[in-house]
Design an enzyme around this catalytic site. Structure first.
Site, PDB file in Angstrom:
ATOM      1  N   ASP A 113       4.275 -14.540  11.181  1.00 18.41           N
ATOM      2  CA  ASP A 113       2.928 -14.930  10.756  1.00 18.41           C
ATOM      3  C   ASP A 113       1.962 -13.765  11.010  1.00 18.41           C
ATOM      4  O   ASP A 113       1.499 -13.564  12.127  1.00 18.41           O
ATOM      5  CB  ASP A 113       2.525 -16.182  11.557  1.00 18.41           C
ATOM      6  N   GLU A 151       0.835  -1.213   0.000  1.00 20.88           N
ATOM      7  CA  GLU A 151       0.000   0.000   0.000  1.00 20.88           C
ATOM      8  C   GLU A 151       0.861   1.252   0.000  1.00 20.88           C
ATOM      9  O   GLU A 151       1.748   1.406   0.853  1.00 20.88           O
ATOM     10  CB  GLU A 151      -0.922  -0.012   1.228  1.00 20.88           C
ATOM     11  N   HIS A 182      -2.365  10.624   0.290  1.00 21.12           N
ATOM     12  CA  HIS A 182      -2.573   9.306  -0.283  1.00 21.12           C
ATOM     13  C   HIS A 182      -2.654   9.379  -1.805  1.00 21.12           C
ATOM     14  O   HIS A 182      -2.040   8.586  -2.506  1.00 21.12           O
ATOM     15  CB  HIS A 182      -3.886   8.754   0.275  1.00 21.12           C
ATOM     16  N   LYS A 195      -6.911  -0.761  11.461  1.00 30.64           N
ATOM     17  CA  LYS A 195      -6.320  -1.132  10.163  1.00 30.64           C
ATOM     18  C   LYS A 195      -5.080  -0.263   9.924  1.00 30.64           C
ATOM     19  O   LYS A 195      -4.046  -0.734   9.447  1.00 30.64           O
ATOM     20  CB  LYS A 195      -7.361  -0.953   9.052  1.00 30.64           C
TER      21      LYS A 195
HETATM   22  P1  NDP Z   1       9.874 -23.497  14.516  1.00 28.12           P
HETATM   23  O1  NDP Z   1       9.350 -24.788  14.974  1.00 28.12           O
HETATM   24  O2  NDP Z   1      10.339 -23.377  13.100  1.00 28.12           O
HETATM   25  O3  NDP Z   1      11.067 -22.999  15.438  1.00 28.12           O
HETATM   26  C1  NDP Z   1      10.985 -23.016  16.818  1.00 28.12           C
HETATM   27  C2  NDP Z   1      12.043 -23.957  17.343  1.00 28.12           C
HETATM   28  O4  NDP Z   1      13.346 -23.405  17.131  1.00 28.12           O
HETATM   29  C3  NDP Z   1      11.934 -24.166  18.810  1.00 28.12           C
HETATM   30  O5  NDP Z   1      10.923 -25.062  19.161  1.00 28.12           O
HETATM   31  C4  NDP Z   1      13.319 -24.641  19.153  1.00 28.12           C
HETATM   32  O6  NDP Z   1      13.402 -26.034  18.899  1.00 28.12           O
HETATM   33  C5  NDP Z   1      14.217 -23.943  18.121  1.00 28.12           C
HETATM   34  N1  NDP Z   1      15.008 -22.846  18.693  1.00 28.12           N
HETATM   35  C6  NDP Z   1      16.333 -22.606  18.430  1.00 28.12           C
HETATM   36  N2  NDP Z   1      16.777 -21.539  19.098  1.00 28.12           N
HETATM   37  C7  NDP Z   1      15.739 -21.052  19.807  1.00 28.12           C
HETATM   38  C8  NDP Z   1      15.589 -19.955  20.716  1.00 28.12           C
HETATM   39  N3  NDP Z   1      16.600 -19.120  20.994  1.00 28.12           N
HETATM   40  N4  NDP Z   1      14.388 -19.738  21.260  1.00 28.12           N
HETATM   41  C9  NDP Z   1      13.343 -20.547  20.989  1.00 28.12           C
HETATM   42  N5  NDP Z   1      13.435 -21.618  20.158  1.00 28.12           N
HETATM   43  C10 NDP Z   1      14.621 -21.887  19.571  1.00 28.12           C
HETATM   44  O7  NDP Z   1       8.820 -22.301  14.711  1.00 28.12           O
HETATM   45  P2  NDP Z   1       7.719 -21.974  15.799  1.00 28.12           P
HETATM   46  O8  NDP Z   1       7.453 -23.102  16.726  1.00 28.12           O
HETATM   47  O9  NDP Z   1       8.091 -20.677  16.409  1.00 28.12           O
HETATM   48  O10 NDP Z   1       6.430 -21.805  14.890  1.00 28.12           O
HETATM   49  C11 NDP Z   1       6.285 -20.690  14.036  1.00 28.12           C
HETATM   50  C12 NDP Z   1       5.708 -21.135  12.715  1.00 28.12           C
HETATM   51  O11 NDP Z   1       4.534 -21.922  12.928  1.00 28.12           O
HETATM   52  C13 NDP Z   1       5.281 -19.972  11.884  1.00 28.12           C
HETATM   53  O12 NDP Z   1       5.837 -20.129  10.596  1.00 28.12           O
HETATM   54  C14 NDP Z   1       3.772 -20.104  11.801  1.00 28.12           C
HETATM   55  O13 NDP Z   1       3.269 -19.617  10.578  1.00 28.12           O
HETATM   56  C15 NDP Z   1       3.551 -21.575  11.949  1.00 28.12           C
HETATM   57  N6  NDP Z   1       2.276 -22.049  12.476  1.00 28.12           N
HETATM   58  C16 NDP Z   1       1.351 -21.191  13.019  1.00 28.12           C
HETATM   59  C17 NDP Z   1       0.170 -21.669  13.517  1.00 28.12           C
HETATM   60  C18 NDP Z   1      -0.766 -20.687  14.154  1.00 28.12           C
HETATM   61  O14 NDP Z   1      -0.399 -19.546  14.369  1.00 28.12           O
HETATM   62  N7  NDP Z   1      -2.007 -21.058  14.484  1.00 28.12           N
HETATM   63  C19 NDP Z   1      -0.155 -23.095  13.506  1.00 28.12           C
HETATM   64  C20 NDP Z   1       0.921 -23.914  12.978  1.00 28.12           C
HETATM   65  C21 NDP Z   1       2.070 -23.396  12.467  1.00 28.12           C
HETATM   66  P3  NDP Z   1      14.352 -26.973  19.802  1.00 28.12           P
HETATM   67  O15 NDP Z   1      14.010 -26.673  21.237  1.00 28.12           O
HETATM   68  O16 NDP Z   1      13.982 -28.340  19.377  1.00 28.12           O
HETATM   69  O17 NDP Z   1      15.751 -26.567  19.463  1.00 28.12           O
END
Ligand code: NDP
Length: 437
Positions: A298, A86, A395, A282
């Site tokens: 997201d 936009e 705008h 918005k």
């Molecule tokens: P990921 O699973 O890709 O990443 C998170 C993982 O990264 C953690 O579980 C952890 O795994 C690892 N990690 C590494 N370093 C860190 C740190 N410093 N802090 C925290 N975690 C770390 O992503 P998310 O779980 O965050 O999920 C986000 C995605 O899910 C978005 O793309 C979203 O679009 C999608 N999504 C959204 C939904 C919704 O909003 N309703 C539903 C389903 C998916 P480990 O502990 O194993 O190392």
């Protein structure tokens, strides 16, 4: 031409096979097919990466990636990348950021970004049975999640609290396990959903074992285990403040104090009236979404959460508030969100990686503050325009560029039109008339 029947195996076709099918089935003109093809990445490996993000990809949809400089947030300077289609949004953010940087900048706080997940289940037996079982096994339930929470716990995250919620007043036999999480630098959707599914399985097993041991009647059905995108405690509060004299620059007909009074009334209108509130919010999300998208986060989740919060007392209201006391004008935004600086596309998308680098590798909490500042900046610019010159002036000037492009204007015509419409109202018809001489 039109599709006559359902097609099988669409997802297995190559991108070009899908395009050819579109061309044949819907009579897609050759130039449009070429547009779709030309928007693929020139590097096949990069294109393959984009195709892995989503399904049935045939091309890429570009939106501009711009920079809003001069954001001073908690004393630190940021250039804020915004991915937004936009016109005027990046300009409005930049303008407000520059103004407020000369008046102390944005002050932002994030308390404790608690995330939420729920196991929704149906229990047909006695309430007291599961209430008693839950209170005796709550700690064991959390401990049983150790295999999936261990690494998040090392980062200070994991399960923060868990409670049994009786929802039978709203729906027969309906209960929840309501779980609060901390997810460190991640948004946490995947982590939370993994934990909840494990938790649901464990809870079902515990209920069944206990029912069998005590010969209790009742069946348990896990309906679903899923995070909630409503995270009211994961809240960022962003504010700006100045003496009213600084606000005298915005309208030659309004003193700084008059401007502030009119501004406060406009913000109060957005808190009082849902029709106005939706448009007001918005405008806030114009700024927030631009940053959320640029960081690979997201934006549907952030929008859903913010709008739910805006309606938390039963009426949809503006998310910002403004006040004027002792000639001090204060404007603030309070909005919950769940975003990450690791996980999801934050490191998978090259432009998200670039954005986080430009933002000096913020923590998730810092990113929330930057997103909130962008929302407040855009909100300030929009309300400022509305109560002074009106929104269309700025705008439509930006829109002029879009109109000229749509009309196929030459560079010379564009230059002449920009000069001609400098002090005139821009309309599609008038621009067409000007171009055609
Ligand atoms: P990921 O699973 O890709 O990443 C998170 C993982 O990264 C953690 O579980 C952890 O795994 C690892 N990690 C590494 N370093 C860190 C740190 N410093 N802090 C925290 N975690 C770390 O992503 P998310 O779980 O965050 O999920 C986000 C995605 O899910 C978005 O793309 C979203 O679009 C999608 N999504 C959204 C939904 C919704 O909003 N309703 C539903 C389903 C998916 P480990 O502990 O194993 O190392």
């Amino acid at each position: 031409m039109a599709q006559q029947k359902a097609i099988a195996g669409f997802s297995k076709w190559s991108a070009d096979e899908k395009l050819n099918w579109l061309k044949d089935t819907f009579g897609l003109p050759e130039p449009l097919v070429r547009d779709l093809q030309s928007h693929r990445h020139q590097d096949p490996d990069m294109q393959e990466m984009y195709e892995e993000f989503s399904e049935n990809t045939v091309s890429n949809f570009f939106i501009p990636f711009g920079l809003a400089p001069n954001f001073l947030v908690n004393g630190k300077w940021y250039v804020v990348p915004m991915a937004i289609e936009e016109s005027s949004v990046v300009a409005a953010a930049s303008h407000a950021a520059k103004f407020w940087s000369a008046h102390g900048g944005f002050t932002a706080v994030v308390d404790d970004p608690v995330k939420v997940g729920q196991v929704h289940f149906i229990w047909t037996g006695a309430k007291a049975f599961i209430a008693d079982l839950f209170s005796r096994t709550r700690e064991a339930l959390v401990a049983a999640m150790e295999p999936v929470t261990a690494s998040m716990k090392k980062r200070g995250g994991g399960i923060k609290a868990i409670r049994l919620v009786d929802k039978t007043g709203e729906m027969e036999n309906y209960y929840q396990l309501h779980v609060d999480f901390r997810t460190a630098e991640a948004m946490g959707a995947n982590f939370i959903n993994t934990v909840l599914e494990a938790l649901a399985g464990k809870w079902k097993a515990l209920v069944q074992e206990e029912a069998a041991a005590k010969n209790a009647t009742g069946t348990l059905e896990i309906n679903m285990a899923i995070l909630s995108n409503y995270t009211p405690e994961s809240l960022v509060k962003v504010s700006v403040e100045t003496g009213v004299s600084a606000l005298g620059i915005f309208d030659p007909d309004l003193s700084g104090k008059e401007f502030a009074e009119k501004f406060v009334r406009a913000v109060e209108i957005a808190r009082a009236d849902p029709y106005r509130a939706v448009t007001h919010n918005k405008g806030i999300f114009n700024g927030m979404d631009g940053v959320v998208i640029a960081t690979g986060n997201d934006f549907r989740a952030v929008e859903a959460c913010g709008h739910a919060y805006a309606a938390r007392d039963g009426q949809y209201r503006g998310l910002s508030s403004a006040s004027l006391h002792d000639d001090i004008f204060r404007f603030e935004l309070e909005v919950p969100m769940s975003v990450g600086t690791v996980g999801g596309l934050t490191s998978g998308h090259p432009l998200a990686r670039a954005t986080l680098k430009i933002l000096q590798e913020p923590t998730a909490a810092e990113l929330m503050m930057i997103i909130g500042a962008a929302g407040l900046a855009n909100n300030f610019s929009a309300v400022r325009s509305l109560i002074t010159s009106g929104i269309q002036k700025g705008h439509m000037k930006m829109h002029l560029t879009n109109i000229l492009r749509q009309l196929g204007a030459t560079d010379a015509q564009k230059q002449a039109a920009v000069a001609y419409f400098m002090d005139k109202t821009v309309s599609y018809a008038d621009v067409r008339k000007f171009i055609s001489g």
